[in-house]
Enzyme design. Structure first.
Site, mmCIF file in Angstrom:
data_model
loop_
_atom_site.group_PDB
_atom_site.id
_atom_site.type_symbol
_atom_site.label_atom_id
_atom_site.label_comp_id
_atom_site.label_asym_id
_atom_site.label_seq_id
_atom_site.Cartn_x
_atom_site.Cartn_y
_atom_site.Cartn_z
ATOM 1 N N ASN A 124 6.154 -6.822 4.543
ATOM 2 C CA ASN A 124 6.211 -5.867 3.989
ATOM 3 C C ASN A 124 6.892 -6.050 2.655
ATOM 4 O O ASN A 124 7.876 -6.745 2.380
ATOM 5 C CB ASN A 124 7.158 -4.669 4.723
ATOM 6 N N GLY A 182 0.812 -1.354 -0.066
ATOM 7 C CA GLY A 182 0.220 0.038 0.045
ATOM 8 C C GLY A 182 0.870 1.242 0.092
ATOM 9 O O GLY A 182 0.250 2.397 -0.055
ATOM 10 N N ASP A 209 8.756 -4.054 1.125
ATOM 11 C CA ASP A 209 10.047 -3.805 0.966
ATOM 12 C C ASP A 209 11.075 -4.378 1.627
ATOM 13 O O ASP A 209 12.315 -3.971 1.797
ATOM 14 C CB ASP A 209 10.073 -2.141 1.292
ATOM 15 N N GLN A 212 -7.182 -2.439 0.709
ATOM 16 C CA GLN A 212 -7.276 -2.006 1.995
ATOM 17 C C GLN A 212 -8.337 -0.889 1.997
ATOM 18 O O GLN A 212 -8.509 -0.433 1.234
ATOM 19 C CB GLN A 212 -6.034 -1.796 2.794
ATOM 20 N N LYS A 220 13.972 1.248 3.518
ATOM 21 C CA LYS A 220 13.055 2.405 3.789
ATOM 22 C C LYS A 220 13.749 3.712 3.330
ATOM 23 O O LYS A 220 13.219 4.568 3.412
ATOM 24 C CB LYS A 220 13.175 2.681 5.385
#
Length: 556
Positions: free
Chosen positions: A298, A165, A300, A240, A445
């Protein structure tokens, strides 16, 4: 700009409900101030308040059970009723009947979250620090103690779910973060697809790949995954929820209509995966395929690959929920950790910790692990907790600001109410953590992380990053300054990733540029002072040095 009309705060408040064709009223009596909201004099057709009739199996769970917490004053009751009324009016702006039904369900779920936040806020609910203890030995299993028989039969019961997302805006990219190029011309999504294709081909199975998108990433993802048609992989997607941002001053929703600008809405965190998976129909679709377990992570996290040992352990122990934990380092002190709370395993986030105990929370000695957000869950258990309205994950209020509509006006302060998938651990049977090797947590990140995964420290094998066997110790700690924040800046300043196989720590700040063939070893700190430039020439070898000031070597 929505305003709270204080003129309505009388002995009673009537909020006419406009959800559906049958009008119903919500009456909050002043004599009920000391009662929990679900014990107050609230009259409403259940099928309208909860968004589902009693016999509607697909939506019966949406009247979530609430914390039985007393509201302390009339203003809290007013806020709940005003919000309910505003959400009803929002629903009335949806023209398509099917879409309106889905939207009402979504707004009912949002209202349950909002109302629970009001209850918690009124009571001043905080975690009792005296009841917190490090996890008991039975609550965390060591990875090395897991069975290792490569029981591939269990793969037929597995689906892989990626949280897709997020946008790449923090790294200066447009579109879903999962399509940022991370290695050898491939994106996060490419690497995940390659991993599962290899799994399916090697073991002759058909593990489906499921993406939970947000309204921010859905359209782009849909066009991107078309390139995987014809590959040995089934890709399923669902969205979502889309919840309204809330104005901080009035506690009313930002959007005025269903079609309001995207900035008026937000995706409510990955704790929303349970209800969105259920409401989308994907949960039942997976169960019909014989899928019993999902492995969620996740998008990533390049270390989150399917692990047969954890899968076998989950099946054999009949655990409904397993959270992968890894040893905390000084770089991870803010990460959520697993705790024992009155004999129950729970997740503790730094936002829940009283200020006077933050340093204790960050202690590596007391709380040794942190949550990687690699989660294994039993699908039937997920269906049960959703349908029985058992999920009451801790709410994370996220304060943000939005630019004002008109120039010269102050920014608009808003609140987003979010939940985390890890907080659901206490709702599942035999839930526990597995202390996994650090290699299973390799998130990207920042551009500092991107430099690491692009380096010679890793090689790519079937979509999986594998650390060089000659590397001694954990991966190095890399800290790049603000001049490297965006991917475009990073690529311009470091067009060729230096060799870092023997690097322990790297800090670079200021106007610094690295040429090709640079080798970094030990601890290297490069600081270009304000107004100066440091250009490392081709083939530079830096080992245990501090480079400061200005350095320019000109070719002649």
């Amino acid at each position: 700009m929505c305003e709270l009309n204080v003129a309505v705060v009388h002995r009673s408040l009537i909020a006419e409900s406009s959800l559906g064709s049958v009008s119903s009223s919500v009456e909050v009596s002043a004599t009920a101030e000391g009662l929990p909201i679900d014990q107050q004099n609230i009259t409403c057709s259940p099928s309208k308040w909860n968004g589902a009739s009693e016999g509607d199996a697909t939506r019966k769970h949406h009247g979530k059970s609430q914390s039985h917490v007393a509201f302390e004053n009339t203003s809290t009751n007013v806020a709940a009723s005003q919000m309910r009324n505003a959400l009803n009016m929002l629903a009335d702006t949806v023209n398509d009947p099917e879409e309106k039904k889905r939207f009402e369900t979504e707004m009912d779920n949002f209202f349950s979250l909002f109302r629970r936040w009001l209850n918690d806020k009124a009571k001043g609910n905080t975690i009792n620090w005296e009841k917190i203890a490090p996890p008991a030995p039975s609550q965390v299993v060591a990875y090395d103690d897991l069975p290792n028989s490569n029981a591939v039969d269990f793969l037929n019961k597995l689906a892989v779910v990626k949280l897709n997302g997020g946008l790449g805006t923090s790294m200066g990219c447009v579109g879903p973060k999962s399509v940022i190029e991370v290695r050898d011309g491939m994106s996060f999504l490419d690497l995940s697809v390659r991993q599962i294709e290899y799994l399916n081909r090697t073991y002759d199975v058909n593990v489906p790949f499921v993406l939970m998108n947000s309204f921010n990433t859905d359209a782009d993802t849909a066009s991107i995954i078309k390139k995987y048609e014809g590959h040995n992989i089934d890709i399923l997607t669902f969205n979502q929820s889309r919840y309204p941002r809330v104005l901080k001053d009035s506690l009313l929703p930002c959007p005025k209509t269903y079609d309001s600008q995207l900035s008026d809405w937000y995706p409510p965190g990955h704790g929303d995966v349970f209800e969105s998976l259920y409401n989308s129909g994907i949960l039942d679709q997976l169960l019909e395929r014989g899928i019993e377990i999902i492995f969620l992570s996740n998008a990533d996290n390049l270390g989150a690959v399917v692990d047969l040992r954890i899968l076998q352990h989950m099946v054999e122990t009949k655990s409904e929920y397993i959270m992968e934990l890894t040893d905390k380092t000084k770089a991870d002190v803010k990460g959520g950790t697993i705790i024992d709370y009155e004999g129950t395993v729970r997740l503790l986030e730094i936002a829940q910790v009283p200020k006077e105990h933050v340093n204790e929370f960050k202690s590596i000695k007391k709380f040794k692990y942190f949550n990687t957000n690699n989660i294994w869950m039993n699908l039937r258990a997920v269906k049960r907790v959703v349908e029985n309205s058992e999920l009451e994950m801790e709410i994370i209020p996220n304060d943000k600001s939005m630019p004002a509509d008109k120039k010269g006006e102050a920014d608009i302060n808003i609140i987003q109410f979010e939940t985390a998938v890890g907080a659901a651990i206490r709702h599942f049977k035999n839930a526990h953590g597995v202390n996994v090797p650090r290699r299973r947590f390799l998130p990207v990140k920042t551009c500092s992380d991107l430099m690491l995964v692009k380096s010679d420290l890793y090689t790519l094998q079937h979509g999986q990053l594998v650390i060089d066997p000659s590397r001694f110790g954990p991966a190095p700690l890399i800290k790049l300054g603000s001049d490297f924040k965006k991917v475009a800046q990073f690529q311009k300043r470091i067009p060729s990733i230096p060799k870092i196989l023997e690097l322990d720590h790297l800090t670079i700040t200021g106007n610094v540029n690295l040429a090709r063939g640079v080798v970094l070893k030990g601890t290297v700190i490069i600081v270009a002072t304000e107004g100066s430039t440091i250009d490392l020439p081709p083939g530079s070898i830096l080992e245990n040095v501090v480079v400061q000031g200005s350095l320019r070597i000109l070719e002649h």
